[in-house]
Write a protein that holds these residues in place. Sequence first.
Motif, mmCIF file in Angstrom:
data_model
loop_
_atom_site.group_PDB
_atom_site.id
_atom_site.type_symbol
_atom_site.label_atom_id
_atom_site.label_comp_id
_atom_site.label_asym_id
_atom_site.label_seq_id
_atom_site.Cartn_x
_atom_site.Cartn_y
_atom_site.Cartn_z
ATOM 1 N N MET A 279 -8.472 4.313 49.694
ATOM 2 C CA MET A 279 -8.710 4.646 48.296
ATOM 3 C C MET A 279 -10.184 5.010 48.133
ATOM 4 O O MET A 279 -11.069 4.293 48.575
ATOM 5 C CB MET A 279 -8.346 3.434 47.426
ATOM 6 N N SER A 280 -10.441 6.127 47.460
ATOM 7 C CA SER A 280 -11.813 6.568 47.247
ATOM 8 C C SER A 280 -12.448 5.771 46.102
ATOM 9 O O SER A 280 -11.761 5.091 45.334
ATOM 10 C CB SER A 280 -11.855 8.055 46.918
ATOM 11 N N LEU A 281 -13.739 5.860 46.013
ATOM 12 C CA LEU A 281 -14.474 5.177 44.955
ATOM 13 C C LEU A 281 -14.018 5.676 43.585
ATOM 14 O O LEU A 281 -13.816 4.895 42.650
ATOM 15 C CB LEU A 281 -15.976 5.409 45.136
ATOM 16 N N GLU A 282 -13.835 6.973 43.470
ATOM 17 C CA GLU A 282 -13.389 7.563 42.205
ATOM 18 C C GLU A 282 -12.026 7.013 41.792
ATOM 19 O O GLU A 282 -11.811 6.660 40.631
ATOM 20 C CB GLU A 282 -13.326 9.077 42.343
ATOM 21 N N GLN A 283 -11.113 6.902 42.737
ATOM 22 C CA GLN A 283 -9.790 6.371 42.435
ATOM 23 C C GLN A 283 -9.869 4.900 42.033
ATOM 24 O O GLN A 283 -9.171 4.461 41.113
ATOM 25 C CB GLN A 283 -8.860 6.527 43.650
ATOM 26 N N ALA A 284 -10.723 4.134 42.702
ATOM 27 C CA ALA A 284 -10.870 2.718 42.383
ATOM 28 C C ALA A 284 -11.431 2.536 40.974
ATOM 29 O O ALA A 284 -10.958 1.690 40.202
ATOM 30 C CB ALA A 284 -11.770 2.037 43.412
ATOM 31 N N VAL A 285 -12.416 3.346 40.621
ATOM 32 C CA VAL A 285 -13.002 3.265 39.280
ATOM 33 C C VAL A 285 -11.970 3.660 38.232
ATOM 34 O O VAL A 285 -11.825 3.003 37.193
ATOM 35 C CB VAL A 285 -14.263 4.159 39.182
ATOM 36 N N LEU A 286 -11.232 4.720 38.498
ATOM 37 C CA LEU A 286 -10.209 5.178 37.561
ATOM 38 C C LEU A 286 -9.118 4.126 37.371
ATOM 39 O O LEU A 286 -8.655 3.891 36.254
ATOM 40 C CB LEU A 286 -9.608 6.501 38.049
ATOM 41 N N GLU A 287 -8.728 3.466 38.442
ATOM 42 C CA GLU A 287 -7.708 2.416 38.357
ATOM 43 C C GLU A 287 -8.195 1.252 37.493
ATOM 44 O O GLU A 287 -7.463 0.762 36.626
ATOM 45 C CB GLU A 287 -7.355 1.925 39.763
ATOM 46 N N LYS A 288 -9.425 0.822 37.708
ATOM 47 C CA LYS A 288 -10.002 -0.264 36.888
ATOM 48 C C LYS A 288 -10.146 0.175 35.438
ATOM 49 O O LYS A 288 -9.907 -0.591 34.508
ATOM 50 C CB LYS A 288 -11.361 -0.705 37.443
ATOM 51 N N PHE A 289 -10.551 1.427 35.262
ATOM 52 C CA PHE A 289 -10.709 1.977 33.915
ATOM 53 C C PHE A 289 -9.402 1.916 33.139
ATOM 54 O O PHE A 289 -9.373 1.528 31.967
ATOM 55 C CB PHE A 289 -11.214 3.421 34.024
ATOM 56 N N ARG A 290 -8.322 2.290 33.780
ATOM 57 C CA ARG A 290 -6.999 2.300 33.124
ATOM 58 C C ARG A 290 -6.518 0.898 32.756
ATOM 59 O O ARG A 290 -5.706 0.746 31.860
ATOM 60 C CB ARG A 290 -5.990 2.995 34.016
ATOM 61 N N GLN A 291 -7.020 -0.118 33.437
ATOM 62 C CA GLN A 291 -6.603 -1.493 33.166
ATOM 63 C C GLN A 291 -7.349 -2.110 31.977
ATOM 64 O O GLN A 291 -6.954 -3.155 31.486
ATOM 65 C CB GLN A 291 -6.816 -2.363 34.410
ATOM 66 N N LEU A 292 -8.404 -1.455 31.536
ATOM 67 C CA LEU A 292 -9.201 -1.985 30.437
ATOM 68 C C LEU A 292 -8.589 -1.638 29.079
ATOM 69 O O LEU A 292 -7.925 -0.618 28.931
ATOM 70 C CB LEU A 292 -10.617 -1.401 30.492
ATOM 71 N N PRO A 293 -8.849 -2.493 28.074
ATOM 72 C CA PRO A 293 -8.426 -2.133 26.708
ATOM 73 C C PRO A 293 -9.229 -0.919 26.213
ATOM 74 O O PRO A 293 -10.299 -0.602 26.744
ATOM 75 C CB PRO A 293 -8.756 -3.374 25.872
ATOM 76 N N VAL A 294 -8.727 -0.273 25.176
ATOM 77 C CA VAL A 294 -9.315 0.970 24.687
ATOM 78 C C VAL A 294 -10.777 0.791 24.280
ATOM 79 O O VAL A 294 -11.613 1.640 24.590
ATOM 80 C CB VAL A 294 -8.490 1.524 23.494
ATOM 81 N N ASP A 295 -11.123 -0.308 23.626
ATOM 82 C CA ASP A 295 -12.514 -0.495 23.205
ATOM 83 C C ASP A 295 -13.448 -0.624 24.408
ATOM 84 O O ASP A 295 -14.572 -0.130 24.400
ATOM 85 C CB ASP A 295 -12.655 -1.692 22.261
ATOM 86 N N LYS A 296 -12.961 -1.261 25.471
ATOM 87 C CA LYS A 296 -13.775 -1.391 26.688
ATOM 88 C C LYS A 296 -13.852 -0.063 27.439
ATOM 89 O O LYS A 296 -14.858 0.244 28.078
ATOM 90 C CB LYS A 296 -13.228 -2.488 27.609
ATOM 91 N N GLN A 297 -12.798 0.745 27.350
ATOM 92 C CA GLN A 297 -12.836 2.075 27.951
ATOM 93 C C GLN A 297 -13.911 2.924 27.275
ATOM 94 O O GLN A 297 -14.672 3.632 27.941
ATOM 95 C CB GLN A 297 -11.475 2.764 27.834
ATOM 96 N N GLN A 298 -13.990 2.820 25.941
ATOM 97 C CA GLN A 298 -15.011 3.562 25.205
ATOM 98 C C GLN A 298 -16.402 3.081 25.594
ATOM 99 O O GLN A 298 -17.318 3.872 25.786
ATOM 100 C CB GLN A 298 -14.807 3.407 23.696
ATOM 101 N N GLU A 299 -16.551 1.777 25.749
ATOM 102 C CA GLU A 299 -17.839 1.212 26.156
ATOM 103 C C GLU A 299 -18.236 1.713 27.546
ATOM 104 O O GLU A 299 -19.398 2.057 27.791
ATOM 105 C CB GLU A 299 -17.750 -0.315 26.140
ATOM 106 N N LEU A 300 -17.280 1.761 28.441
ATOM 107 C CA LEU A 300 -17.539 2.254 29.793
ATOM 108 C C LEU A 300 -17.901 3.740 29.775
ATOM 109 O O LEU A 300 -18.816 4.174 30.494
ATOM 110 C CB LEU A 300 -16.324 2.012 30.695
ATOM 111 N N LEU A 301 -17.231 4.513 28.931
ATOM 112 C CA LEU A 301 -17.550 5.934 28.802
ATOM 113 C C LEU A 301 -18.972 6.117 28.274
ATOM 114 O O LEU A 301 -19.727 6.950 28.783
ATOM 115 C CB LEU A 301 -16.555 6.621 27.875
ATOM 116 N N ASN A 302 -19.343 5.327 27.277
ATOM 117 C CA ASN A 302 -20.710 5.401 26.731
ATOM 118 C C ASN A 302 -21.739 5.072 27.811
ATOM 119 O O ASN A 302 -22.775 5.725 27.915
ATOM 120 C CB ASN A 302 -20.872 4.442 25.553
ATOM 121 N N PHE A 303 -21.454 4.059 28.615
ATOM 122 C CA PHE A 303 -22.369 3.681 29.689
ATOM 123 C C PHE A 303 -22.468 4.779 30.741
ATOM 124 O O PHE A 303 -23.557 5.095 31.232
ATOM 125 C CB PHE A 303 -21.928 2.359 30.326
ATOM 126 N N ALA A 304 -21.334 5.391 31.064
ATOM 127 C CA ALA A 304 -21.338 6.478 32.046
ATOM 128 C C ALA A 304 -22.164 7.665 31.527
ATOM 129 O O ALA A 304 -22.920 8.280 32.280
ATOM 130 C CB ALA A 304 -19.913 6.919 32.354
#
Length: 74
Positions: free
Chosen positions: A1-26
């Motif tokens: 599994m690539s780093l991108e896939q691992a990050v995407l998998e973790k991202f999908r497991q987060l609630p929507v508000d945390k996904q937005q927070e992660l997007l802002n940080f990125a």
Amino acid sequence: MSLEQAVLEKFRQLPVDKQQELLNFAEFLYQKNTAKTPLRSIRGLCADLAIDITEEDITQARQEMWGNFPRDIV
């Protein structure tokens, strides 16, 4: 599994508000690492205006600005 896939998998497991927070940080990290364009000097910004300010012009402007300034300030 690539780093991108691992990050995407973790991202999908987060609630929507945390996904937005992660997007802002990125976005913050992206902007922090992008090259900033150097600021141009005033001379460079005005170079194409073909303005020629002489010492006489400066003296006249000073006289207009400060001509009526009270000299006897205590």
